[in-house]
Structure formats: structure tokens, C-alpha cells
Design an enzyme around this catalytic site. Structure first.
Site, PDB file in Angstrom:
ATOM      1  N   ARG A 188      46.349  19.742  44.741  1.00  0.00           N
ATOM      2  CA  ARG A 188      47.026  18.609  45.406  1.00  0.00           C
ATOM      3  C   ARG A 188      46.166  18.063  46.540  1.00  0.00           C
ATOM      4  O   ARG A 188      45.974  16.844  46.682  1.00  0.00           O
ATOM      5  CB  ARG A 188      48.385  19.090  45.935  1.00  0.00           C
ATOM      6  CG  ARG A 188      49.115  18.118  46.833  1.00  0.00           C
ATOM      7  CD  ARG A 188      50.426  18.765  47.282  1.00  0.00           C
ATOM      8  NE  ARG A 188      51.201  17.951  48.179  1.00  0.00           N
ATOM      9  CZ  ARG A 188      51.079  17.969  49.499  1.00  0.00           C
ATOM     10  NH1 ARG A 188      50.172  18.748  50.063  1.00  0.00           N
ATOM     11  NH2 ARG A 188      51.848  17.206  50.254  1.00  0.00           N
ATOM     12  N   SER A 192      36.222  31.812  30.583  1.00  0.00           N
ATOM     13  CA  SER A 192      35.442  31.220  29.488  1.00  0.00           C
ATOM     14  C   SER A 192      34.222  32.050  29.091  1.00  0.00           C
ATOM     15  O   SER A 192      33.350  32.337  29.913  1.00  0.00           O
ATOM     16  CB  SER A 192      34.982  29.813  29.888  1.00  0.00           C
ATOM     17  OG  SER A 192      34.188  29.268  28.877  1.00  0.00           O
ATOM     18  N   THR A 252      34.050  32.335  38.611  1.00  0.00           N
ATOM     19  CA  THR A 252      34.083  30.867  38.654  1.00  0.00           C
ATOM     20  C   THR A 252      32.935  30.331  39.501  1.00  0.00           C
ATOM     21  O   THR A 252      32.236  29.378  39.112  1.00  0.00           O
ATOM     22  CB  THR A 252      35.420  30.408  39.286  1.00  0.00           C
ATOM     23  OG1 THR A 252      36.478  31.006  38.548  1.00  0.00           O
ATOM     24  CG2 THR A 252      35.550  28.908  39.306  1.00  0.00           C
ATOM     25  N   ASP A 276      42.557  38.944  44.771  1.00  0.00           N
ATOM     26  CA  ASP A 276      41.799  40.142  45.161  1.00  0.00           C
ATOM     27  C   ASP A 276      41.185  40.066  46.563  1.00  0.00           C
ATOM     28  O   ASP A 276      40.843  41.081  47.148  1.00  0.00           O
ATOM     29  CB  ASP A 276      40.670  40.405  44.160  1.00  0.00           C
ATOM     30  CG  ASP A 276      41.194  40.848  42.803  1.00  0.00           C
ATOM     31  OD1 ASP A 276      42.423  40.980  42.662  1.00  0.00           O
ATOM     32  OD2 ASP A 276      40.381  41.059  41.890  1.00  0.00           O
ATOM     33  N   MET A 294      46.814  45.489  41.930  1.00  0.00           N
ATOM     34  CA  MET A 294      45.610  44.862  41.388  1.00  0.00           C
ATOM     35  C   MET A 294      44.451  44.939  42.382  1.00  0.00           C
ATOM     36  O   MET A 294      44.612  45.404  43.515  1.00  0.00           O
ATOM     37  CB  MET A 294      45.878  43.417  40.992  1.00  0.00           C
ATOM     38  CG  MET A 294      46.541  43.303  39.635  1.00  0.00           C
ATOM     39  SD  MET A 294      46.673  41.590  39.116  1.00  0.00           S
ATOM     40  CE  MET A 294      47.097  41.807  37.395  1.00  0.00           C
ATOM     41  N   HIS A 306      50.979  42.185  36.636  1.00  0.00           N
ATOM     42  CA  HIS A 306      50.965  40.738  36.846  1.00  0.00           C
ATOM     43  C   HIS A 306      52.146  40.216  37.668  1.00  0.00           C
ATOM     44  O   HIS A 306      52.179  39.039  38.000  1.00  0.00           O
ATOM     45  CB  HIS A 306      50.870  40.015  35.502  1.00  0.00           C
ATOM     46  CG  HIS A 306      49.512  40.173  34.878  1.00  0.00           C
ATOM     47  ND1 HIS A 306      49.139  41.309  34.224  1.00  0.00           N
ATOM     48  CD2 HIS A 306      48.433  39.348  34.862  1.00  0.00           C
ATOM     49  CE1 HIS A 306      47.894  41.179  33.802  1.00  0.00           C
ATOM     50  NE2 HIS A 306      47.436  39.997  34.179  1.00  0.00           N
TER      51      HIS A 306
HETATM   52  O1  F6P Z   1      40.951  38.758  39.689  1.00  0.00           O
HETATM   53  C1  F6P Z   1      42.329  38.740  39.764  1.00  0.00           C
HETATM   54  C2  F6P Z   1      42.943  39.791  38.884  1.00  0.00           C
HETATM   55  O2  F6P Z   1      44.342  39.657  38.984  1.00  0.00           O
HETATM   56  C3  F6P Z   1      42.497  41.223  39.156  1.00  0.00           C
HETATM   57  O3  F6P Z   1      43.151  41.816  40.240  1.00  0.00           O
HETATM   58  C4  F6P Z   1      42.805  41.892  37.857  1.00  0.00           C
HETATM   59  O4  F6P Z   1      41.973  43.014  37.654  1.00  0.00           O
HETATM   60  C5  F6P Z   1      42.493  40.819  36.849  1.00  0.00           C
HETATM   61  O5  F6P Z   1      42.598  39.589  37.525  1.00  0.00           O
HETATM   62  C6  F6P Z   1      43.400  40.830  35.649  1.00  0.00           C
HETATM   63  O6  F6P Z   1      42.994  39.816  34.810  1.00  0.00           O
HETATM   64  P1  F6P Z   1      43.758  39.386  33.487  1.00  0.00           P
HETATM   65  O7  F6P Z   1      45.001  38.682  33.910  1.00  0.00           O
HETATM   66  O8  F6P Z   1      42.789  38.482  32.788  1.00  0.00           O
HETATM   67  O9  F6P Z   1      44.062  40.648  32.751  1.00  0.00           O
END
Ligand code: F6P
Length: 323
Positions: free
Chosen positions: A21, A73, A105, A128, A170, A253
Site C-alpha cells: 500500500r 521461485s 528475495t 524470522d 519458526m 504456520h
Molecule cells: O522464513 C519464514 C519462515 O516462516 C521460516 O520461519 C520457516 O522455516 C519457513 O518460512 C517455512 O516456509 P514454508 O512456509 O515455505 O514451509
């Protein structure tokens, strides 16, 4: 510059929409046409471009995820993929790029700039927080707040049953999420790659907890390259110390979505504007970040090589308070 394209790539992070945005609106403010690229670098290769205006980003500041979608990608790692991406940018008359994402990225953006010289500015976005050149990456604050809320819930049941909980969070290669949430949730210990305390020390912490009449113990484990590793750790600890019944929760997640915090929205807004102003000022191949309350640009070459250091002072504080 007449047209600037923006895209999100890698793992999504809360605050990405607020950054999109800000980029789009700053473009409009400065008389530049904003273009959204869908699905990250994959969409750049496939030509998924769409012109945007200030209304295309209405009511998204509060949304988690990314309206531009994201991808990790594989094709962009190849020369052929990058060439196709560049051809599409050329065809759409794109004069500059804003890349929103994490280390992968920004590495892609740097390599792309090296070969094709297209002006590019990065915005750090990953839950992270493992990028140098900024104290906070977008999404880190929101994610740690989500983690702390989850740990608070677990603590209630842990202390009702005299249990030891291993909570895996994570952090692909780093312990930033684990460290901050361990302090905020009052955890007894953490297992992070930057400060590997080992099982002997962990068991000593558990024994001390037992002696100090703790009704529960919470140990925060950073996934650190191996999501699910916590089950093995818990099993090993169970074999050596059985006073507390050990349980494992993997937050996974659940930590990555949700509405961004006020902090992440403001950070995203500042960095989005800064990214456009940096491009318009003729700077390229840099990432805009925020350190010591100031926004600054750091060369991408430096960002992608340098490991961000964990705050040792926070480690010390966590240890003192776990008594
Ligand atoms: O880089 C962010 C992150 O959430 C990490 O903490 C984790 O290891 C990774 O992505 C998980 O990735 P994906 O959702 O592709 O499994």
C-alpha cells in the site's frame, strides 16, 4: 522514473500488504505509475503484471498475507528464468523494482541487478527477523505477539498438570522469534542455534525448576532448519528426567498469518515510502531498514552476506529471570 513495479516473494509476513500500500501510494504521490507483479519472481517470469492505483490498495493495511501472492521461485535461480523476467519488465516499461521479502528475495534482487542493471530497492519482510541493516523486519513483531499469546494459553494447562512443555517456533536458521517470545512469555529456557546450551544444561534447568517448586516449565525451541526436531529433544529429555511430564507443541504456520500489529503497519508504511524515495533519488541495489529509529539504506551485497547477531543482553536477561 515513470513506472515502478512491486512484488512480494518468499514466506509471507504480516505487514507485506501495508508495505505494498505504501509503495503504491508513494508512487501515485510522486507521479509514478505503480505496477503489481503477482506470485513473486515466478510471476515476473510468467508476465503476471497489473497496473495499480491508490484505490487498488484500499482496506489492506490491516490484512495479513499478501494481496500480490508469494512464491519461492526455483525458475528465477536459473539464467533462463532471469532473462525471461527481464524481458517482461522491459516489455512493460518498468524503470525500477521494489522487492519485499527475506534473504532469498534480496539475494535474487541483488543478482538480478548485477546482471541487468535494473534499479532495485528491497524492503525486509520475514517473520524470522534474520536480516541485518534493520532492527526489525516486517512481520517479526506480529509473529512474536502471536507466539506469546499461544504460549500464555499453554502455560495455563502446563501449570495445572505440572507439565514440561516444549514449544517449537519458526526461525529457519535463527532464534530471534524464540528469544523474544521466551522473554515475553516468561519461559524457563530456550534452544536456539546462536546459543546452543545442550541437553545437560537444559536438564540442569529442569532440576533447578523442580527444586524451586515450579509448577510447570516452558522451553521454547527454534525450529532451526529442522521443523519437528523438538519431538526428538523431548523424548531424550523424558528418558533422562521424568519429574515433569513432557509435551510438545509445534506452532508452525499459526505464527505467520494474521492482522499486523500497529508496529508492523507503521514500519511497513515508513519503509514503503522510503523505498520509492530511495529509487527516485537514484539509489539502487540497497535495502531500506530501520535502525535506532532512523530509516537508512544498506547495500544488498552487505545484507545478504552478513549474519544478524542475536542480542546477547536479551539472553542474559532471559537467564536471570528464569530462576
Ligand atoms: O522464513 C519464514 C519462515 O516462516 C521460516 O520461519 C520457516 O522455516 C519457513 O518460512 C517455512 O516456509 P514454508 O512456509 O515455505 O514451509
Amino acid at each position: 522514473m515513470k513506472k515502478i513495479a512491486v512484488f512480494t516473494s518468499g514466506g509471507d509476513a504480516p505487514g507485506m500488504n501495508a508495505a505494498i500500500r505504501a509503495v503504491v501510494r508513494a508512487c501515485v504521490y510522486y507521479g509514478v505509475t505503480p505496477v503489481g507483479i503477482f506470485q513473486g519472481y515466478d510471476g515476473m517470469i510468467r508476465g503476471e503484471f497489473q497496473e495499480m492505483n491508490s484505490r487498488s490498495v484500499s482496506n489492506i493495511i490491516q490484512q495479513g498475507g499478501t494481496i500480490l501472492k508469494s512464491a519461492r521461485s526455483e525458475a528465477f535461480r536459473t539464467e533462463a528464468g532471469r532473462e525471461m523476467a527481464f524481458n517482461n519488465l522491459y516489455r512493460h516499461g518498468i524503470d525500477g523494482l521494489v522487492a519485499i521479502g527475506g534473504n532469498g528475495t534480496l539475494t535474487g534482487a541483488h543478482e538480478f541487478h548485477k546482471k541487468y542493471k535494473i534499479p532495485v530497492v528491497g524492503i525486509p519482510a520475514t517473520i524470522d527477523n534474520d536480516l541485518d541493516g534493520t532492527d526489525f523486519t516486517l512481520g517479526y513483531d506480529t509473529a512474536t505477539n502471536a507466539v506469546v499469546s499461544a504460549i500464555d494459553v499453554i502455560r495455563d494447562t502446563a501449570s495445572s498438570h505440572n507439565r514440561l512443555f516444549f514449544i517449537e517456533v519458526m526461525g529457519r536458521y535463527s532464534g530471534f522469534i524464540a528469544l523474544r517470545s521466551a522473554i515475553a512469555a516468561g519461559a524457563e529456557a530456550m534452544l536456539i542455534p546462536e546459543d546452543d546450551i545442550g541437553l545437560d544444561k537444559l536438564i540442569a534447568v529442569l532440576e533447578r525448576g523442580m527444586q524451586n517448586n515450579k509448577s510447570s516449565i516452558l522451553v521454547i525451541v527454534a525450529e532451526a532448519g529442522k521443523s519437528g526436531r523438538t519431538f526428538q529433544i523431548a523424548e531424550e529429555v523424558n528418558r533422562r528426567f521424568s519429574y515433569y511430564e513432557a509435551k510438545v507443541t509445534i506452532l508452525g504456520h499459526l505464527q505467520r498469518g494474521g492482522s499486523p500489529t500497529c508496529f508492523d503497519r507503521v514500519l511497513a508504511s515508513r519503509l514503503g515510502v522510503a523505498a520509492i524515495e530511495t529509487l527516485l533519488a537514484g539509489k539502487t541495489d540497497v535495502m531500506v531498514g530501520r535502525t535506532a529509529r532512523k530509516v537508512k539504506a544498506t547495500p544488498l551485497s552487505k545484507i545478504i552476506k552478513q549474519e544478524k547477531e542475536i542480542d546477547k543482553e536479551l539472553l542474559r536477561v532471559a537467564e536471570i529471570l528464569a530462576i
